[in-house]
Design an enzyme around this catalytic site. Structure first.
Site, mmCIF file in Angstrom:
data_model
loop_
_atom_site.group_PDB
_atom_site.id
_atom_site.type_symbol
_atom_site.label_atom_id
_atom_site.label_comp_id
_atom_site.label_asym_id
_atom_site.label_seq_id
_atom_site.Cartn_x
_atom_site.Cartn_y
_atom_site.Cartn_z
ATOM 1 C CD GLN A 120 -14.710 -0.562 -3.015
ATOM 2 O OE1 GLN A 120 -15.917 -0.768 -2.819
ATOM 3 N NE2 GLN A 120 -14.002 -1.271 -3.874
ATOM 4 C CG ASP B 40 -2.053 0.997 1.107
ATOM 5 O OD1 ASP B 40 -3.205 0.572 1.013
ATOM 6 O OD2 ASP B 40 -1.765 2.232 1.096
ATOM 7 C CG ASN C 62 -12.517 -0.448 3.654
ATOM 8 O OD1 ASN C 62 -12.958 -0.790 4.744
ATOM 9 N ND2 ASN C 62 -11.295 0.039 3.510
ATOM 10 C CG HIS D 83 -8.575 -2.874 -2.420
ATOM 11 N ND1 HIS D 83 -9.509 -2.227 -3.182
ATOM 12 C CD2 HIS D 83 -8.439 -2.131 -1.292
ATOM 13 C CE1 HIS D 83 -9.924 -1.136 -2.555
ATOM 14 N NE2 HIS D 83 -9.293 -1.061 -1.395
ATOM 15 C CG LEU D 84 -8.018 -9.279 1.977
ATOM 16 C CD1 LEU D 84 -9.413 -9.065 2.558
ATOM 17 C CD2 LEU D 84 -7.722 -10.778 1.871
ATOM 18 C CG HIS D 85 -6.837 -2.723 3.075
ATOM 19 N ND1 HIS D 85 -6.100 -1.565 2.893
ATOM 20 C CD2 HIS D 85 -8.042 -2.483 2.504
ATOM 21 C CE1 HIS D 85 -6.834 -0.675 2.247
ATOM 22 N NE2 HIS D 85 -8.016 -1.200 1.993
HETATM 23 P P1 AMP Z 1 -9.851 1.589 0.214
HETATM 24 O O1 AMP Z 1 -10.156 2.825 0.997
HETATM 25 O O2 AMP Z 1 -10.184 0.326 0.945
HETATM 26 O O3 AMP Z 1 -10.450 1.640 -1.181
HETATM 27 O O4 AMP Z 1 -8.278 1.549 0.076
HETATM 28 C C1 AMP Z 1 -7.559 2.025 -1.011
HETATM 29 C C2 AMP Z 1 -6.104 1.864 -0.666
HETATM 30 O O5 AMP Z 1 -5.347 1.996 -1.850
HETATM 31 C C3 AMP Z 1 -5.573 2.933 0.314
HETATM 32 O O6 AMP Z 1 -5.030 2.273 1.469
HETATM 33 C C4 AMP Z 1 -4.493 3.651 -0.503
HETATM 34 O O7 AMP Z 1 -3.385 4.029 0.280
HETATM 35 C C5 AMP Z 1 -4.129 2.591 -1.530
HETATM 36 N N1 AMP Z 1 -3.581 3.119 -2.779
HETATM 37 C C6 AMP Z 1 -4.083 4.102 -3.569
HETATM 38 N N2 AMP Z 1 -3.318 4.279 -4.657
HETATM 39 C C7 AMP Z 1 -2.305 3.384 -4.565
HETATM 40 C C8 AMP Z 1 -1.178 3.065 -5.381
HETATM 41 N N3 AMP Z 1 -0.921 3.708 -6.536
HETATM 42 N N4 AMP Z 1 -0.345 2.077 -4.975
HETATM 43 C C9 AMP Z 1 -0.578 1.416 -3.818
HETATM 44 N N5 AMP Z 1 -1.626 1.662 -3.014
HETATM 45 C C10 AMP Z 1 -2.472 2.640 -3.370
#
Ligand code: AMP
Length: 123
Positions: free
Chosen positions: A101, A35, A94, A107-109
């Site tokens: 989201q 991330d 999310n 995506h899975l964190h």
């Molecule tokens: P969500 O809020 O669950 O949709 O999480 C999106 C995640 O994507 C966040 O934790 C961001 O930090 C991450 N993110 C956004 N752009 C990038 C990128 N180019 N490379 C890696 N992670 C990213």
């Protein structure tokens, strides 16, 4: 349920190689990368390569091969990052408005490396 996938979302662009990423693992159906804004010492994102907007879309419509590949890849990354067993981790996804989201590609964190606190904080 009809799902609409936006092919311009940032993870679709990563999958097309238009934006760089720090890859942790890659298979035929799955990509795992760091991330960009980590919330823990370990914070990686696992995504399927197919165009699925969120968890329920993936669970409902992905093939058995995609679903198995995704979860087996996540399991091996959890082991490789030293999070399996006692150390532990949190896996979060999310979806939509309530889940806040940001990126509309499933995506899975996977977070670890510190005690992460309770599951849900204030909005
Ligand atoms: P969500 O809020 O669950 O949709 O999480 C999106 C995640 O994507 C966040 O934790 C961001 O930090 C991450 N993110 C956004 N752009 C990038 C990128 N180019 N490379 C890696 N992670 C990213």
């Amino acid at each position: 349920m009809a799902y609409t996938y936006d092919p311009q979302n940032i993870f679709a662009r990563i999958l097309r190689g238009e934006i760089p990423n720090k890859t942790v693992a890659e298979t035929a159906h799955t990509l795992v990368f760091h991330d960009i804004n980590p919330h823990a010492p370990v914070h990686v994102l696992a995504i399927p390569k197919g165009p699925y907007v969120n968890f329920d879309h993936f669970a409902a419509e992905a093939s058995v091969e995609e679903i198995v590949d995704f979860h087996r890849t996540v399991a091996s990354v959890i082991a490789d990052l030293g999070l399996a067993g006692e150390a532990g981790y949190r896996a979060i996804t999310n979806a939509g408005m309530s889940g806040m989201q940001e990126v509309p590609h499933y995506h899975l964190h996977i977070l670890g490396g510190r005690v992460l606190g309770r599951l849900v904080g204030p909005a």
